[in-house]
Design an enzyme around this catalytic site. Sequence first.
Site, mmCIF file in Angstrom:
data_model
loop_
_atom_site.group_PDB
_atom_site.id
_atom_site.type_symbol
_atom_site.label_atom_id
_atom_site.label_comp_id
_atom_site.label_asym_id
_atom_site.label_seq_id
_atom_site.Cartn_x
_atom_site.Cartn_y
_atom_site.Cartn_z
ATOM 1 C CE1 TYR A 93 28.752 77.380 11.090
ATOM 2 C CE2 TYR A 93 26.926 76.951 9.583
ATOM 3 C CZ TYR A 93 27.945 77.775 10.042
ATOM 4 O OH TYR A 93 28.137 78.994 9.445
ATOM 5 C CG ASP B 153 19.964 74.522 13.708
ATOM 6 O OD1 ASP B 153 19.168 74.695 12.765
ATOM 7 O OD2 ASP B 153 21.137 74.946 13.699
ATOM 8 C CE LYS C 178 21.319 74.420 5.387
ATOM 9 N NZ LYS C 178 22.476 74.884 4.671
HETATM 10 C C1 LIG Z 1 21.881 73.128 11.075
HETATM 11 C C2 LIG Z 1 22.261 74.481 10.557
HETATM 12 N N1 LIG Z 1 21.996 75.568 11.295
HETATM 13 C C3 LIG Z 1 22.296 76.803 10.856
HETATM 14 C C4 LIG Z 1 22.914 77.006 9.649
HETATM 15 C C5 LIG Z 1 23.225 78.377 9.170
HETATM 16 O O1 LIG Z 1 22.407 78.699 8.083
HETATM 17 P P1 LIG Z 1 22.839 79.828 7.015
HETATM 18 O O2 LIG Z 1 24.008 79.296 6.284
HETATM 19 O O3 LIG Z 1 21.613 80.003 6.178
HETATM 20 O O4 LIG Z 1 23.165 81.054 7.796
HETATM 21 C C6 LIG Z 1 23.207 75.897 8.854
HETATM 22 C C7 LIG Z 1 23.876 76.074 7.553
HETATM 23 O O5 LIG Z 1 24.278 75.145 6.892
HETATM 24 C C8 LIG Z 1 22.878 74.600 9.313
HETATM 25 O O6 LIG Z 1 23.137 73.504 8.598
#
Ligand SMILES: Cc1ncc(COP(=O)(O)O)c(C=O)c1O
Length: 474
Positions: free
Chosen positions: A191, A286, A314
């Site tokens: 994700y 990511d 985060k």
């Molecule tokens: C690996 C990863 N990338 C991107 C995101 C998206 O982040 P946000 O929820 O702060 O938009 C998340 C959210 O859990 C994530 O776990």
Amino acid sequence: MAATITGVGVGLGLSCSSKLTKRFSSSTGSSRCSVKMSVSVEEQKKNFTLKNSEEAFNVAKELMPGGVNSPVRAFKSVGGQPIVFDSVKGSHMWDIDGNEYIDYVGSWGPAIIGHADDQVLAALGETMKKGTSFGAPCLLENVLAEMVISAVPSIEMVRFVNSGTEACMGVLRLARAFTGRERIIKFEGCYHGHADPFLVKAGSGVATLGLPDSPGVPKGATYETLTAPFNDVSALENLFENNKGEIAAIILEPVVGNSGFIAPKPDFLNAIRRITKENGALLIFDEVMTGFRLAYGGAQEYFGVTPDLTTLGKIIGGGLPVGAYGGRRDIMEMVAPAGPMYQAGTLSGNPLAMTAGIHTLKRLKEPGTYEYLNKITGELTQGIIDAGKKAGHAICGGYISGMFGFFFTEGPVYNFEDAKKSDTTKFARFYRGMLEEGVYFAPSQFEAGFTSLAHSSDDIQHTITAAEKVLRQI
Ligand SMILES: Cc1ncc(COP(=O)(O)O)c(C=O)c1O
């Protein structure tokens, strides 16, 4: 005619229009905002009720789609309705019924030093005296940028944004701008936020709700998104073979957290690094979840593989809304206003978010941090797996530092297809049982769990004892 909502969680003297007054007149009779916080976990177990949460959620459902502001919170895959929380501190959370929980969600990752850390709160108080948003440069941005750059091996320059989604959107545009190519490869079950090009075989809420895709995403937006199973090098090689000179980048969670916890096979990350280099494509880690969680320098430090670009989120916001992308200087200099790749944000680099991030990273940099996380997370994961096996369940799992997960299947789990073999009905029963024992996991089999520096040995032991009991019953 205006009215005051006095129902659960909204007894704040807020006014609402007659449109709402009419709809809620039957369900919002009393104010139950004050919560007794000093009840012991043992006492609560005897009196476990979610009555106030239920009432509040019934109100929320009429106000917000599905009653929540982010889908995974809705408990759809574990049954029941979400718990409405009142406060958090350290490794614990308290709901509006007065129940106390040991928390393994950690606000989905940010709370790595514990919730509402005293030093972070004090620093926020000081910053707040100077204002909450400048919409102009501030010194705190320099401080956090220097900390991030010196910690994360791939990052020579950084751009702060407001969420992980924004970071992934920005980095994708940048990779396309830099390479002059449009195709990207992502992995099934990973994700990268909710931007259109990533909503193909995505993990997290998309997996939890069983949605293959989302309506509203134009075909054109995902046309250039190619997917492969995680941990499958030959699938990747085939994609490069069939799309010669067209792939801008591979983006991945170096350790998957959005299909549950899935670690890379030995050498998988090295293979991706080699393949991207050979094909003139960029490698994007990511690290919104893994950044500053697996090690101070993230998964790239932990595995010794340096990507070209990295996204963060985060933890670097210490519980306030922040994301970031960064990487090689020659690539980052394409970002506006240094270069032509446009990306912007009204609240980006916000002083409060920078403050919380700075003080969270300072704490993480202290000696022994990641050793402690690794120790308690190992004990927790092993304890749950042992308890599951002893009770006769098929169960497997893993952990690194402060990130862990387990599946109700024999395993091994190398990719999303393997993860989907997990008995999600059993997970739901386990989940509900653990709630009653005062343990709060992510309400989905397809989400990783998180520990923090605030989790004590007692927390871990309590959780294992609870798991032993619940796993015998389900
Ligand atoms: C690996 C990863 N990338 C991107 C995101 C998206 O982040 P946000 O929820 O702060 O938009 C998340 C959210 O859990 C994530 O776990």
